[in-house]
Design a protein around this motif. Structure first.
Motif, mmCIF file in Angstrom:
data_model
loop_
_atom_site.group_PDB
_atom_site.id
_atom_site.type_symbol
_atom_site.label_atom_id
_atom_site.label_comp_id
_atom_site.label_asym_id
_atom_site.label_seq_id
_atom_site.Cartn_x
_atom_site.Cartn_y
_atom_site.Cartn_z
ATOM 1 N N ILE A 20 0.838 -1.202 0.000
ATOM 2 C CA ILE A 20 0.000 0.000 0.000
ATOM 3 C C ILE A 20 0.876 1.256 0.000
ATOM 4 O O ILE A 20 1.830 1.357 0.771
ATOM 5 N N VAL A 21 0.527 2.211 -0.856
ATOM 6 C CA VAL A 21 1.189 3.518 -0.874
ATOM 7 C C VAL A 21 0.152 4.569 -0.496
ATOM 8 O O VAL A 21 -0.871 4.700 -1.164
ATOM 9 N N ILE A 22 0.409 5.302 0.560
ATOM 10 C CA ILE A 22 -0.464 6.396 0.973
ATOM 11 C C ILE A 22 0.217 7.698 0.581
ATOM 12 O O ILE A 22 1.305 8.017 1.072
ATOM 13 N N CYS A 23 -0.406 8.445 -0.315
ATOM 14 C CA CYS A 23 0.208 9.671 -0.821
ATOM 15 C C CYS A 23 -0.722 10.851 -0.584
ATOM 16 O O CYS A 23 -1.895 10.821 -0.962
ATOM 17 N N ASP A 24 -0.185 11.906 0.018
ATOM 18 C CA ASP A 24 -0.971 13.091 0.360
ATOM 19 C C ASP A 24 -0.351 14.322 -0.272
ATOM 20 O O ASP A 24 0.876 14.488 -0.258
ATOM 21 N N GLY A 25 -1.188 15.193 -0.819
ATOM 22 C CA GLY A 25 -0.691 16.386 -1.495
ATOM 23 C C GLY A 25 -0.771 17.663 -0.687
ATOM 24 O O GLY A 25 -0.538 18.746 -1.215
ATOM 25 N N SER A 26 -1.109 17.545 0.604
ATOM 26 C CA SER A 26 -1.234 18.744 1.436
ATOM 27 C C SER A 26 -0.059 18.926 2.392
ATOM 28 O O SER A 26 -0.066 19.839 3.219
ATOM 29 N N GLY A 27 0.937 18.044 2.297
ATOM 30 C CA GLY A 27 2.067 18.120 3.209
ATOM 31 C C GLY A 27 1.776 17.552 4.579
ATOM 32 O O GLY A 27 2.491 17.846 5.545
ATOM 33 N N TYR A 28 0.756 16.723 4.695
ATOM 34 C CA TYR A 28 0.336 16.178 5.987
ATOM 35 C C TYR A 28 1.432 15.316 6.616
ATOM 36 O O TYR A 28 2.119 14.554 5.926
ATOM 37 N N ASP A 29 1.591 15.443 7.918
ATOM 38 C CA ASP A 29 2.559 14.657 8.677
ATOM 39 C C ASP A 29 1.866 13.403 9.215
ATOM 40 O O ASP A 29 0.970 13.494 10.044
ATOM 41 N N PHE A 30 2.282 12.243 8.734
ATOM 42 C CA PHE A 30 1.641 10.986 9.109
ATOM 43 C C PHE A 30 2.206 10.354 10.388
ATOM 44 O O PHE A 30 1.925 9.190 10.668
ATOM 45 N N SER A 31 2.984 11.099 11.150
ATOM 46 C CA SER A 31 3.653 10.524 12.323
ATOM 47 C C SER A 31 2.685 9.832 13.276
ATOM 48 O O SER A 31 2.974 8.755 13.807
ATOM 49 N N ASN A 32 1.527 10.434 13.491
ATOM 50 C CA ASN A 32 0.574 9.870 14.449
ATOM 51 C C ASN A 32 -0.110 8.608 13.927
ATOM 52 O O ASN A 32 -0.606 7.805 14.711
ATOM 53 N N GLU A 33 -0.162 8.446 12.620
ATOM 54 C CA GLU A 33 -0.863 7.297 12.037
ATOM 55 C C GLU A 33 0.064 6.140 11.675
ATOM 56 O O GLU A 33 -0.389 4.997 11.523
ATOM 57 N N GLN A 34 1.348 6.417 11.538
ATOM 58 C CA GLN A 34 2.259 5.409 11.010
ATOM 59 C C GLN A 34 2.333 4.148 11.865
ATOM 60 O O GLN A 34 2.268 3.031 11.335
ATOM 61 N N GLN A 67 -2.031 15.172 -9.764
ATOM 62 C CA GLN A 67 -0.701 15.488 -9.247
ATOM 63 C C GLN A 67 -0.244 14.454 -8.227
ATOM 64 O O GLN A 67 0.929 14.067 -8.195
ATOM 65 N N ILE A 68 -1.168 13.993 -7.399
ATOM 66 C CA ILE A 68 -0.828 13.005 -6.373
ATOM 67 C C ILE A 68 -0.369 11.695 -7.014
ATOM 68 O O ILE A 68 0.637 11.104 -6.607
ATOM 69 N N VAL A 69 -1.104 11.231 -8.026
ATOM 70 C CA VAL A 69 -0.717 9.992 -8.699
ATOM 71 C C VAL A 69 0.642 10.160 -9.384
ATOM 72 O O VAL A 69 1.502 9.269 -9.315
ATOM 73 N N CYS A 70 0.857 11.291 -10.021
ATOM 74 C CA CYS A 70 2.141 11.554 -10.674
ATOM 75 C C CYS A 70 3.285 11.532 -9.660
ATOM 76 O O CYS A 70 4.356 10.967 -9.924
ATOM 77 N N TYR A 71 3.057 12.150 -8.511
ATOM 78 C CA TYR A 71 4.100 12.186 -7.480
ATOM 79 C C TYR A 71 4.389 10.779 -6.971
ATOM 80 O O TYR A 71 5.561 10.408 -6.795
ATOM 81 N N ALA A 72 3.341 10.013 -6.740
ATOM 82 C CA ALA A 72 3.533 8.651 -6.244
ATOM 83 C C ALA A 72 4.316 7.806 -7.252
ATOM 84 O O ALA A 72 5.227 7.050 -6.881
ATOM 85 N N LEU A 73 3.985 7.924 -8.519
ATOM 86 C CA LEU A 73 4.692 7.152 -9.541
ATOM 87 C C LEU A 73 6.161 7.554 -9.627
ATOM 88 O O LEU A 73 7.028 6.719 -9.922
ATOM 89 N N ALA A 74 6.455 8.808 -9.359
ATOM 90 C CA ALA A 74 7.828 9.298 -9.462
ATOM 91 C C ALA A 74 8.661 9.000 -8.222
ATOM 92 O O ALA A 74 9.898 8.874 -8.320
ATOM 93 N N HIS A 75 8.017 8.859 -7.058
ATOM 94 C CA HIS A 75 8.774 8.782 -5.808
ATOM 95 C C HIS A 75 8.573 7.501 -4.995
ATOM 96 O O HIS A 75 9.351 7.237 -4.074
ATOM 97 N N SER A 76 7.593 6.716 -5.311
ATOM 98 C CA SER A 76 7.321 5.526 -4.508
ATOM 99 C C SER A 76 8.284 4.382 -4.825
ATOM 100 O O SER A 76 8.428 3.975 -5.985
ATOM 101 N N GLU A 77 8.911 3.851 -3.779
ATOM 102 C CA GLU A 77 9.777 2.686 -3.946
ATOM 103 C C GLU A 77 8.943 1.441 -4.226
ATOM 104 O O GLU A 77 9.376 0.537 -4.947
ATOM 105 N N ILE A 78 7.762 1.376 -3.659
ATOM 106 C CA ILE A 78 6.876 0.232 -3.891
ATOM 107 C C ILE A 78 6.428 0.193 -5.343
ATOM 108 O O ILE A 78 6.511 -0.838 -6.012
ATOM 109 N N LEU A 79 5.945 1.313 -5.856
ATOM 110 C CA LEU A 79 5.417 1.342 -7.217
ATOM 111 C C LEU A 79 6.481 1.042 -8.271
ATOM 112 O O LEU A 79 6.161 0.537 -9.354
ATOM 113 N N LYS A 80 7.735 1.323 -7.960
ATOM 114 C CA LYS A 80 8.812 1.045 -8.906
ATOM 115 C C LYS A 80 8.961 -0.455 -9.167
ATOM 116 O O LYS A 80 9.521 -0.859 -10.196
ATOM 117 N N LYS A 81 8.456 -1.275 -8.260
ATOM 118 C CA LYS A 81 8.649 -2.721 -8.354
ATOM 119 C C LYS A 81 7.578 -3.417 -9.179
ATOM 120 O O LYS A 81 7.704 -4.612 -9.463
#
Length: 211
Positions: A20-34, A67-81
């Protein structure tokens, strides 16, 4: 975030072993959910960035979604596989996710919009081959213009217009649940509507119909 967490927890019950890749475009900090979510999924990745908020404001949420999908495709280590990926809008989950994935055999698996909107496809949930996405859909969101009634659903429809049903429509109809923040409604699948949608796809495939 509460509705998003509820949807993710539902997904964890259905497909804990699916990356699973969770990608957010608002700069949200996922520290509390991780911590909680990493105990629910066997392979989970968090991505957060600041999208072009001015263009999202003027063009619409579909632009931001693209934009979110584009960012995920460019930066996700999971999606690269992987060669394919499934995208689900935040706050929603698909109860028959595995059936949809197992039935994926084409280049894309979209759900057509209702009969009264023949020029749209449903972008809440879809499965797509990455090469197909890069070739046909990567820049579709740049054409979104919500204020003038041209949404991401229209842009995606135009991108696959003329392609055979067999290539771009899913065999299984996603049973979508959850909450839509944009229209403020709760989604729950209708057996009758899903049967009609399934029949439409089957007839379209058998007849060699094109989108």
């Amino acid at each position: 975030m509460r509705s998003t967490m509820m949807a993710l927890l539902k997904f964890s019950e259905l497909c804990r072993d699916i990356p699973i890749v969770i990608c957010d475009g608002s700069g949200y900090d996922f520290s509390n959910e991780q911590k909680l979510l990493k105990n629910k999924f066997s392979n989970l990745e968090f991505l957060s960035f600041h999208n072009d908020s001015e263009r999202v404001r003027t063009l619409g949420k579909g632009y931001g979604e693209g934009q979110i999908v584009c960012y995920a495709l460019a930066h996700s280590e999971i999606l690269k596989k992987y060669d394919d990926f499934a995208k689900c809008t935040s706050k929603l989950w698909v109860s028959n996710y595995r059936a949809c994935v197992d039935g994926f055999t084409g280049m894309a698996a979209f759900l057509t919009a209702p009969f009264f909107s023949p020029d749209k496809v449903d972008t809440r949930f879809y499965i797509v081959n990455k090469a197909f996405y890069f070739e046909h859909l990567l820049h579709a969101h740049e054409k979104v213009d919500d204020l003038n009634g041209f949404h991401l659903e229209h842009a995606f429809f135009n991108a696959i217009r003329g392609m055979p049903y067999r290539r771009v429509l899913g065999k299984n109809i996603p049973e979508t649940y959850g909450h839509s923040g944009s229209v403020g409604i709760h989604f729950k699948p209708s057996k009758i509507k899903n049967l009609i949608k399934k029949s439409k796809v089957v007839l379209g495939v058998l007849s060699g119909r094109r989108v």
